[in-house]
Structures are given as structure tokens and as C-alpha cells.
Design an enzyme around this catalytic site. Structure first.
Site, PDB file in Angstrom:
ATOM      1  N   ARG A  81       0.847  -1.191   0.000  1.00 27.43           N
ATOM      2  CA  ARG A  81       0.000   0.000   0.000  1.00 27.43           C
ATOM      3  C   ARG A  81       0.883   1.243   0.000  1.00 27.43           C
ATOM      4  O   ARG A  81       1.594   1.514   0.972  1.00 27.43           O
ATOM      5  CB  ARG A  81      -0.921   0.013   1.222  1.00 27.43           C
ATOM      6  CG  ARG A  81      -2.130  -0.884   1.079  1.00 27.43           C
ATOM      7  CD  ARG A  81      -3.032  -0.768   2.286  1.00 27.43           C
ATOM      8  NE  ARG A  81      -4.235  -1.563   2.114  1.00 27.43           N
ATOM      9  CZ  ARG A  81      -5.113  -1.800   3.079  1.00 27.43           C
ATOM     10  NH1 ARG A  81      -4.920  -1.300   4.282  1.00 27.43           N
ATOM     11  NH2 ARG A  81      -6.189  -2.537   2.839  1.00 27.43           N
ATOM     12  N   GLU A 112      -1.520  -8.770  -5.379  1.00 26.40           N
ATOM     13  CA  GLU A 112      -2.861  -9.276  -5.670  1.00 26.40           C
ATOM     14  C   GLU A 112      -2.845 -10.772  -5.968  1.00 26.40           C
ATOM     15  O   GLU A 112      -3.748 -11.506  -5.572  1.00 26.40           O
ATOM     16  CB  GLU A 112      -3.480  -8.510  -6.843  1.00 26.40           C
ATOM     17  CG  GLU A 112      -3.844  -7.072  -6.531  1.00 26.40           C
ATOM     18  CD  GLU A 112      -4.854  -6.952  -5.409  1.00 26.40           C
ATOM     19  OE1 GLU A 112      -5.653  -7.894  -5.202  1.00 26.40           O
ATOM     20  OE2 GLU A 112      -4.856  -5.918  -4.721  1.00 26.40           O
ATOM     21  N   THR A 118      -5.283 -16.392   0.227  1.00 29.60           N
ATOM     22  CA  THR A 118      -4.251 -16.433   1.257  1.00 29.60           C
ATOM     23  C   THR A 118      -4.441 -15.244   2.196  1.00 29.60           C
ATOM     24  O   THR A 118      -4.765 -14.146   1.750  1.00 29.60           O
ATOM     25  CB  THR A 118      -2.842 -16.369   0.642  1.00 29.60           C
ATOM     26  OG1 THR A 118      -2.739 -17.335  -0.413  1.00 29.60           O
ATOM     27  CG2 THR A 118      -1.789 -16.666   1.684  1.00 29.60           C
ATOM     28  N   LEU A 155       3.024 -20.968   0.205  1.00 31.25           N
ATOM     29  CA  LEU A 155       1.868 -20.127  -0.088  1.00 31.25           C
ATOM     30  C   LEU A 155       0.702 -20.913  -0.687  1.00 31.25           C
ATOM     31  O   LEU A 155      -0.430 -20.452  -0.674  1.00 31.25           O
ATOM     32  CB  LEU A 155       2.251 -18.989  -1.059  1.00 31.25           C
ATOM     33  CG  LEU A 155       2.719 -17.669  -0.440  1.00 31.25           C
ATOM     34  CD1 LEU A 155       3.054 -16.673  -1.534  1.00 31.25           C
ATOM     35  CD2 LEU A 155       1.674 -17.097   0.492  1.00 31.25           C
ATOM     36  N   TYR A 195     -10.262  -9.330 -12.437  1.00 29.59           N
ATOM     37  CA  TYR A 195     -10.049  -8.722 -11.126  1.00 29.59           C
ATOM     38  C   TYR A 195      -8.636  -8.138 -10.998  1.00 29.59           C
ATOM     39  O   TYR A 195      -8.459  -6.976 -10.608  1.00 29.59           O
ATOM     40  CB  TYR A 195     -10.275  -9.758 -10.013  1.00 29.59           C
ATOM     41  CG  TYR A 195      -9.753  -9.311  -8.675  1.00 29.59           C
ATOM     42  CD1 TYR A 195     -10.466  -8.412  -7.897  1.00 29.59           C
ATOM     43  CD2 TYR A 195      -8.521  -9.768  -8.202  1.00 29.59           C
ATOM     44  CE1 TYR A 195      -9.978  -7.973  -6.675  1.00 29.59           C
ATOM     45  CE2 TYR A 195      -8.021  -9.348  -6.980  1.00 29.59           C
ATOM     46  CZ  TYR A 195      -8.763  -8.451  -6.225  1.00 29.59           C
ATOM     47  OH  TYR A 195      -8.261  -8.018  -5.017  1.00 29.59           O
ATOM     48  N   ASP A 213     -13.975  -9.328  -6.270  1.00 29.76           N
ATOM     49  CA  ASP A 213     -13.587 -10.625  -5.738  1.00 29.76           C
ATOM     50  C   ASP A 213     -14.681 -11.062  -4.771  1.00 29.76           C
ATOM     51  O   ASP A 213     -15.745 -10.439  -4.697  1.00 29.76           O
ATOM     52  CB  ASP A 213     -12.219 -10.553  -5.056  1.00 29.76           C
ATOM     53  CG  ASP A 213     -12.199  -9.618  -3.851  1.00 29.76           C
ATOM     54  OD1 ASP A 213     -13.231  -8.960  -3.582  1.00 29.76           O
ATOM     55  OD2 ASP A 213     -11.157  -9.552  -3.162  1.00 29.76           O
ATOM     56  N   CYS A 283     -22.023  -4.864  11.421  1.00 27.35           N
ATOM     57  CA  CYS A 283     -22.782  -3.771  10.797  1.00 27.35           C
ATOM     58  C   CYS A 283     -22.657  -2.452  11.548  1.00 27.35           C
ATOM     59  O   CYS A 283     -22.719  -1.377  10.949  1.00 27.35           O
ATOM     60  CB  CYS A 283     -24.246  -4.165  10.664  1.00 27.35           C
ATOM     61  SG  CYS A 283     -24.542  -5.572   9.569  1.00 27.35           S
ATOM     62  N   CYS A 286     -19.842  -0.314  10.151  1.00 23.69           N
ATOM     63  CA  CYS A 286     -19.777  -0.083   8.705  1.00 23.69           C
ATOM     64  C   CYS A 286     -19.923   1.398   8.356  1.00 23.69           C
ATOM     65  O   CYS A 286     -20.887   2.053   8.773  1.00 23.69           O
ATOM     66  CB  CYS A 286     -20.880  -0.880   8.002  1.00 23.69           C
ATOM     67  SG  CYS A 286     -20.879  -0.667   6.202  1.00 23.69           S
TER      68      CYS A 286
END
Length: 560
Positions: A81, A112, A118, A155, A195, A213, A283, A286
Site C-alpha cells: 500500500r 494481488e 491467502t 503459499l 479482477y 472478488d 454492521c 460499517c
């Protein structure tokens, strides 16, 4: 037209660089002429426009969602990131910018692929090790395939590593060593599907491309109130269109072609689905609860417990949603509290009022149980406790209802197989033993991994004696160089164990064979298909064996 987003959101994203009008894709649901009231189970009578994504119209929820992700991004750090790289930056030359964008796209690609099936915590050390070995797509293209497989060891789903390696070679040989930024071009690379292409295009290059996904599909299913099997082809196509519709609206496409928003939005959707909008959702946490159809239905259900009689014209009725199972609805807890949930208020004790001393006014703490509470206050406190308990019960009811979306389909039972695993040891004079292994095909289950020679047993091989005979017959036909496999002597049979794959439950019957004829070591070069080779005992740990085969090897090492 002035920007329509808040200052807070502007701090989350970057301004745009290029504008190039593009035709928008067709939406999956028409916008209703008027707001549609929340439908109620179990009939859930509704028309198709009911599923129009409310997020498209609610800018405050869009902004709140991006701000929420920014806070999560800062607290839940991951090595892949990074800040979006603005192509219009004047701080880099065109060649420098190209290299930086290529590296960023490559890192997104690797992350990705690794994250498919995983956990994040498992992927982080693998990602760091991978990037340290092959920091660019060019480095990966030059790597030895066995080394690539060794770096992936542990993996699982090893075909991902093979396709990633092949994709890197394709970038270098066919695309002038540059990662493409458009989905259509990315889809031409081995192992890149819709994706992954959308993730690279949006996160690395800032294009308004959707991702879908399992996590994102679950979020959208609940947002739309779409009760379907999200893996069904028809439902999946609809969800892709909705994801495309939302990302283009949020990113102001087609007026704006590049920005940080697409990547931030897609990552936010993935994050929400993996941490909050999970199979058992939270919830209350969220950030886009307000636009969630499933949540609204859950609230109404908790209040009314039954659906109103609503008639929908058959031509307008939704043809996607399936009927909610009444047994599923029965599993939702009732709002009403039981007698055990609301405890009667305790009787007030008779107390002596304290004098208004100076020390009383400087006392620190909450009133004690002996404080003077009149009857009205006591009743108010009891009422507050009851409302809190009722709210907690309602929250559980709503969460349980949202958990029904998307429709759950019973998994197919994994097929069962038995296999004989032949661990063949060649004892050499004055040297350590060597072991025969073979390479699996480049496609399919455990692609390109190495294994001990393995053969599938027939349904008739039901006894230990029959399995031993089948294994003995199998090794006679193995391509093992000049080694005469008829001289292999059976040493022992190990207790069978079960190794479970996604669609296969494999019972592995391991057999140890030994060849001691000194003449057999003259020529160990193996030819033919599949590829076989002899490996020294000390080198076996470096081979890319699957988890199941590693367990077989452990059987040998424990007996030594």
C-alpha cells in the site's frame, strides 16, 4: 462546475491529470423515478430498480467511505500500500516516471496474486522476500523457474507463481518491458484475469476500473439487497456492471481519466469486505451502513417481523433475486426480550441523607449504591437498561439478517482418491543416498512442483497388500536413468494420512523402497516425460515439494 466533494475527502485523494471523454458502460439497474421503500421478508416483493445502488447518489457516504479507508490505511499498514503516483508530477523525467510506474504496477500485481486465497498476515513476509529478490518485472523475467517456485513454497496454489513468472516474461518480450495501464492490455498477460487487471489499472495507474472478488461481491450484494449466489455467472455479470457504475461515478469518469480515487475506492471495498462486511458482519462499524439495502431490511424486519402485502407487476418484478428460505429467517433472533433479559429493579434501601459538608462537594467518583434515588429516577434507570438490552437484541437481529446475503450455496463434496507415494532410495558406495523425484505438469493441481513418484490407486486396491502390489508394478515403468527399478526392495509401508485440497481429499499411502546395487550409480541422467531426477538426501530440503510430499519426506527423516 465546482468540485462537489468535501475538503476532508480532497485530502485523501489527488487531483487529476488528463481528461479524455469515454463512453460509459451500461448500468445494470435503472434509477427509480421515486425512492423505493424498503422491502420486507419473506416475500421481498420488489421491482428491478429496487437494486439501484444508493451509493451512486449519496455523496456523503462516498466521502465517508474514502475517509474511513484513509484512517484504516494509516493504521493497518501493508508493504504494497503506497501513495498513488501522479503522472503529471514535474519532479521526474519521463524515463524516471515510467520506471516508477512500472515498479508500482508490478508490486500491485505481485500482491494481488499472492493475496488470492491467502491471508494478509501470511502474505506480508512472502511479499517482502519476493520484492527483495526480484524488485522489478525485468528481474523476475530473468529468474530461474525453480528459484521462483522455491520462493513461493508454503503459499499454496503454486500455479499462481508459474503464471506470474510467465507474465513477467511476456511483459519483457512483448510489451517493451512496460506494464500496460489499460485492462484490455493487461488481460493479454498470462495469469491476469478481470479482477487483477482492474486492481493494477486502478491502484497503480489511477484508471476508473472496477474490481470484484469474493469480498467485494459480498459487500455489493448487501448494498443492493441482492439475494443471489454471487458466484453464479448471471449474478456475477450484474455485480461487475454495478461495481463499474459506482467506480465511474465516484471518480467523475469520463470527465476525469486519472486520479487517486479509483485505487482508494477499490482498496476500501476490499478492506471493508475482509474486515467488517464479513460472512458474519459487524454492521455497527460499517461506514456505508446508510446505503445498505440488506441493513435497512434487517431494521424493518426487527420492527415489523412480517412483510406488508405488496403487489408488483410481473413485468417489473426482479428476476435475479431468489426466495429467502423461511428456515433462514427463523434463525434470526426476535427483538422482544425474554423475562431473563430484563431484570426487575432492586427495591430502594432506606438511607440517611448526608449533610452538605464541604468534603462532599469535592468527593471524586460516582454515586454509591446507597445514594438517595427517588422512585421516578429508579424507574428511568430501569427503562434505560431495558432500551439498551432491546437495542443490543435488535443489532444482533439485523446482523443475522445481513449475514444471509449473498445466498449461500452448499459446497460440493470434495472427491476422494487414494494414491501410492513411492520414496525410492538409491544407496551409493561411500556417499549419501539419493532419492528419485518427478516434476508435475506445468498446469493443473500443484503445477510444476516436484514430488515423489505417485500413482492413483484403483477402487479395487482396498487392502494393504493390493496397494503394495500396485506401487511395485508402478515403479517398474519409471524413467530413472540407467537404474534398474526391478532391483528396488520394499522396506516399509507407512500409515496412510489424508491431505485435503480445495476439491480433492487425497489419502496418501507412502512406501519406502531401497536399491543397493553399486552398479546402479553409473548413469543417473533421466530422460522422458515427466521429468525425473535423483536428489541427494542433504539437498531434499531445497526442493520445491508440495506440503503433502513434504509430509511423506518427514516420514523418512523421522525413521532415520
Amino acid at each position: 462546475m465546482p468540485p462537489r466533494r468535501s475538503v476532508t475527502t480532497k485530502a485523501v485523494k489527488k487531483e487529476l491529470t488528463k481528461s479524455k471523454p469515454k463512453p460509459t458502460k451500461a448500468t445494470s439497474f435503472e434509477k427509480p423515478e421515486e425512492p423505493i421503500a424498503t422491502t420486507l421478508p419473506p416475500t421481498r416483493a420488489h421491482s428491478s430498480p429496487y437494486h439501484y445502488p444508493l451509493l451512486v447518489e449519496d455523496e456523503s457516504q462516498q466521502d465517508a467511505f474514502l475517509v474511513w479507508f484513509k484512517s484504516v490505511e494509516d493504521s493497518r499498514t501493508m508493504p504494497w500500500r503506497k501513495e498513488w503516483i501522479d503522472p503529471s508530477s514535474a519532479s521526474r523525467t519521463s524515463d524516471e516516471l515510467k520506471d516508477v510506474l512500472n515498479k508500482r504496477a508490478y508490486e500491485v500485481w505481485v500482491s494481488e496474486v499472492m493475496l488470492q486465497q491467502t491471508r494478509v498476515s501470511t502474505v506480508i513476509p512472502y511479499f517482502n522476500n519476493w520484492i527483495s529478490k526480484w524488485p522489478t518485472v525485468q528481474d523476475l523475467a530473468k529468474a530461474d523457474h525453480d528459484e521462483v517456485m522455491a520462493a513461493w513454497k508454503g503459499l499454496g496454489y503454486y500455479s499462481r507463481a508459474t503464471r506470474l513468472h510467465e507474465g513477467a516474461k511476456a511483459v519483457v518480450s512483448k510489451l517493451s518491458q512496460s506494464m500496460p495501464d489499460e485492462v484490455s492490455d493487461l488481460l493479454q498477460l498470462p495469469g491476469i484475469g478481470q479482477y487483477t487487471a482492474g486492481a493494477i489499472s486502478s491502484i497503480a495507474f489511477g484508471r476508473a476500473e472496477p474490481v470484484l472478488d469474493g469480498n467485494v461481491a459480498r459487500v455489493l450484494s448487501r448494498q443492493l439487497g441482492l439475494y443471489v449466489d454471487a458466484k453464479d455467472k448471471k449474478a456475477s455479470d450484474v455485480l461487475w456492471k454495478v461495481a463499474d457504475q459506482i467506480i465511474k461515478e465516484v471518480s467523475k469518469h469520463p470527465e476525469v481519466e486519472f486520479s487517486a480515487v479509483p485505487g482508494q475506492w477499490n482498496q476500501a471495498m476490499m478492506e471493508l469486505g475482509s474486515t467488517i462486511c464479513t460472512p458474519r458482519p459487524k454492521c455497527e462499524e460499517c461506514p456505508i451502513q446508510k446505503t445498505c439495502r440488506a441493513y435497512s431490511e434487517g431494521i424493518e424486519l426487527a420492527k415489523n417481523r412480517q412483510s406488508a402485502a405488496v403487489l408488483i407487476d410481473i413485468e417489473d418484478a426482479c428476476t435475479l433475486c431468489e426466495q429467502l428460505d423461511t428456515e433462514d429467517l427463523a434463525a434470526i433472533p426476535e427483538e422482544e426480550l425474554s423475562d431473563e433479559d430484563v431484570k426487575p429493579a432492586k427495591k430502594r434501601k432506606t438511607v440517611i441523607k448526608q449533610k452538605n459538608t464541604l468534603s462532599k462537594y469535592f468527593a471524586i467518583g460516582t454515586p454509591s449504591a446507597s445514594s438517595n434515588v427517588d422512585g421516578e429516577d429508579e424507574a428511568a434507570i430501569a427503562g434505560l437498561k431495558k432500551r439498551k438490552a432491546s437495542a443490543a437484541s435488535t443489532g444482533k437481529s439485523v446482523t443475522a439478517y445481513c449475514a444471509l446475503f449473498p445466498k449461500r450455496v452448499a459446497k460440493k463434496k470434495a472427491r476422494e482418491e487414494d494414491a501410492a507415494i513411492c520414496l525410492i532410495e538409491l544407496c551409493l558406495p561411500d556417499e549419501e543416498s539419493m532419492w528419485l523425484i518427478e516434476q508435475r505438469p506445468a498446469t493443473g493441481l500443484l503445477a510444476s512442483l516436484w514430488q515423489f513418484p505417485q500413482t492413483t490407486l484403483s477402487v479395487s486396491d482396498t487392502t494393504a497388500a493390493k496397494r503394495k502390489t500396485a506401487a511395485q508394478e508402478y515403479i517398474l515403468g519409471l524413467a530413472a536413468g540407467a537404474v534398474d527399478m526391478s532391483k528396488a526392495r520394499h522396506i516399509t509401508s507407512f500409515d496412510p494420512f489424508v491431505h485435503v485440497f480445495t476439491h480433492l481429499r487425497l489419502t496418501m499411502h507412502a512406501h519406502h523402497y531401497r536399491i543397493t546395487d553399486k552398479a546402479e550409480a553409473d548413469d543417473l541422467t533421466c530422460e522422458g516425460t515427466p521429468v525425473h531426477k535423483w536428489v541427494k538426501t542433504s539437498s531434499m530440503d531445497n526442493e520445491t515439494l508440495s506440503t503433502g510430499m513434504r509430509k511423506c519426506w518427514d516420514l523418512i527423516t523421522r525413521t532415520d
